[in-house]
Design a protein around this motif. Structure first.
Motif, PDB file in Angstrom:
ATOM      1  N   UNK A  69      84.639 119.643  60.993  1.00  0.00           N
ATOM      2  CA  UNK A  69      84.828 118.459  60.157  1.00  0.00           C
ATOM      3  C   UNK A  69      86.026 117.659  60.656  1.00  0.00           C
ATOM      4  N   UNK A  70      87.045 118.351  61.071  1.00  0.00           N
ATOM      5  CA  UNK A  70      88.228 117.695  61.644  1.00  0.00           C
ATOM      6  C   UNK A  70      87.856 116.933  62.917  1.00  0.00           C
ATOM      7  N   UNK A  71      87.016 117.563  63.748  1.00  0.00           N
ATOM      8  CA  UNK A  71      86.571 116.916  64.988  1.00  0.00           C
ATOM      9  C   UNK A  71      85.748 115.670  64.683  1.00  0.00           C
ATOM     10  N   UNK A  72      84.862 115.773  63.695  1.00  0.00           N
ATOM     11  CA  UNK A  72      84.013 114.636  63.319  1.00  0.00           C
ATOM     12  C   UNK A  72      84.861 113.493  62.749  1.00  0.00           C
ATOM     13  N   UNK A  73      85.829 113.828  61.935  1.00  0.00           N
ATOM     14  CA  UNK A  73      86.710 112.798  61.360  1.00  0.00           C
ATOM     15  C   UNK A  73      87.433 112.028  62.462  1.00  0.00           C
ATOM     16  N   UNK A  74      87.937 112.751  63.454  1.00  0.00           N
ATOM     17  CA  UNK A  74      88.632 112.098  64.566  1.00  0.00           C
ATOM     18  C   UNK A  74      87.687 111.204  65.352  1.00  0.00           C
ATOM     19  N   UNK A  75      86.460 111.665  65.550  1.00  0.00           N
ATOM     20  CA  UNK A  75      85.496 110.865  66.295  1.00  0.00           C
ATOM     21  C   UNK A  75      85.108 109.599  65.523  1.00  0.00           C
ATOM     22  N   UNK A  94      74.779 108.657  62.511  1.00  0.00           N
ATOM     23  CA  UNK A  94      74.698 110.090  62.758  1.00  0.00           C
ATOM     24  C   UNK A  94      76.033 110.755  62.422  1.00  0.00           C
ATOM     25  N   UNK A  95      77.129 110.118  62.830  1.00  0.00           N
ATOM     26  CA  UNK A  95      78.451 110.645  62.484  1.00  0.00           C
ATOM     27  C   UNK A  95      78.630 110.690  60.970  1.00  0.00           C
ATOM     28  N   UNK A  96      78.208 109.635  60.301  1.00  0.00           N
ATOM     29  CA  UNK A  96      78.348 109.574  58.840  1.00  0.00           C
ATOM     30  C   UNK A  96      77.526 110.665  58.164  1.00  0.00           C
ATOM     31  N   UNK A  97      76.329 110.919  58.694  1.00  0.00           N
ATOM     32  CA  UNK A  97      75.462 111.957  58.133  1.00  0.00           C
ATOM     33  C   UNK A  97      76.116 113.331  58.276  1.00  0.00           C
ATOM     34  N   UNK A  98      76.699 113.565  59.440  1.00  0.00           N
ATOM     35  CA  UNK A  98      77.400 114.821  59.670  1.00  0.00           C
ATOM     36  C   UNK A  98      78.575 114.985  58.722  1.00  0.00           C
ATOM     37  N   UNK A  99      79.371 113.919  58.613  1.00  0.00           N
ATOM     38  CA  UNK A  99      80.574 113.971  57.775  1.00  0.00           C
ATOM     39  C   UNK A  99      80.206 114.252  56.315  1.00  0.00           C
TER      40      UNK A  99
END
Length: 367
Positions: free
Chosen positions: A137-143, A164-169
């Motif tokens: 989740x930390x990695x996704x937030x940074x991306x 896709x990033x938003x869906x993951x987050x």
């Protein structure tokens, strides 16, 4: 292409014992937490009777098996994603592997203290998966933060991947596993450069008691792990660390006799390798000549030029044809390529040919 698998799990559940048994190594193994401070790494040959048979019937200087590199990574505790125990070091090490071998304790032993005082495979699995989710989740937030700047600049690629990033987050913010999103192969490819821990293939390794091994039936602990693996699309194997440790120091003849005495068809290592290949979608092609008989790992579905590229990148670029004999036909032709040619069993295949497991190949390429 070599394979690297990382052995992970809650601290003090037998990871290093299993690592030593599988790799015939002597890494430190103790009954206290964090005996593994930095990863131990060892490479093991992938047994392949086809290599042995070809080598026994052709004139070749040596035989070379595929190999599996196994890394024993420091144990994980609750709060690892926030730096508890050896948390961040553990989570950095695990990024280096192709597959995760998640060891789960499935036995009772009052002499081996569990970090949470009681044995519960479901709890241990949940604790580790939660820590991986939080770290990812930390990695996704940074991306997302970096990607938003590109979106504002109307970068098309950034705009396409933002949903896709938003869906993951959204999923991971609820501490839910991204595997539940049912991501497509295309979506996984789009996320590949992030090297997310939660998207790595997982094989649950049930560390079982000697009694369970001898009885042949799954304990309730093992059943719980298998049910979770089936539900999540992961692999699952059973290994008795104690027995595997005894097997690992035997020669081939003694090993066969030991397995017979225990009513086992194969070692835990062989079972684990087979499951790893299945989960990673790997197959093997073979080459033979005066220098060596060798097995090569490839992804299932690779074409002949791509397989040639596994040997050397120039071979893919300069590929012309592949002379292919199936292993079965090679055996029937007495391991003689000329006989195979005379019987029409040796085929010349072009760029579109999809290499099959066990193909014995000579590649032809230009200058």
């Amino acid at each position: 292409m070599g394979i690297r698998a990382g052995i992970v799990g809650i601290t003090n559940i037998g990871k290093t014992t299993i690592f030593n048994a599988l790799t015939s190594s002597e890494a430190e193994s103790t009954s206290y937490s964090f005996s593994t401070i930095k990863p131990n790494i060892a490479a093991v040959d992938v047994p392949d009777p086809r290599v042995d048979e070809i080598f026994a019937h052709v004139t070749s200087a040596k035989k070379v098996y595929n190999h599996l590199e196994i890394m024993d990574i420091a144990g994980l505790v609750k709060g690892a994603s926030k730096g508890e125990g050896l948390g961040n070091k553990f989570l950095s090490d695990i990024k280096l592997v192709d597959a995760i071998l998640h060891v789960v304790r499935c036995f009772d032993d009052e002499n081996v203290i569990h970090v949470d005082k009681t044995v519960s495979p479901s709890r241990d699995i949940e604790n580790i998966e939660t820590e991986l989710i939080v770290k990812d989740l930390e990695t996704v937030e940074n991306r997302i933060s970096k990607n938003e700047k590109l979106v504002k600049a109307r970068n098309k690629e950034a705009m396409d991947i933002a949903p896709l990033y938003d869906k993951l987050f959204a999923k991971m913010s609820e501490l839910e596993h991204p595997r539940d999103l049912g991501l497509t192969d295309q979506e996984k490819e789009m996320l590949k450069d992030m090297n997310l821990l939660t998207l790595k293939p997982v094989i649950f390794v049930c560390n079982i008691s000697e009694d369970e091994l001898l009885e042949g039936n799954d304990s309730d602990y093992t059943k719980a792990v298998r049910e979770h693996a089936a539900k999540t699309g992961c692999g699952a194997v059973k290994i008795c660390g104690k027995i595997e440790a005894e097997i690992s120091v035997l020669n081939d003849e003694e090993k066969s006799e030991f397995l017979r005495d225990y009513g086992l068809k194969e070692t835990g290592l062989n079972n684990l390798i087979r499951e790893t290949y299945r989960l990673l979608g790997l197959s093997t092609f073979l080459t033979e000549g005066e220098i060596e008989v060798k097995a090569w790992n490839i992804k299932q579905g690779m074409t002949a030029p791509q397989a040639a590229g596994v040997i050397h990148t120039d071979f893919e670029k300069k590929f012309i044809k592949a002379e292919v004999i199936s292993y079965k036909d090679f055996v029937e032709c007495g391991f003689d390529r000329n006989t195979a040619k005379s019987k029409g069993k040796a085929r010349l295949e072009g760029r579109d040919y999809v290499v099959q497991d066990g193909d014995v190949i000579i590649f032809r390429f230009g200058k």
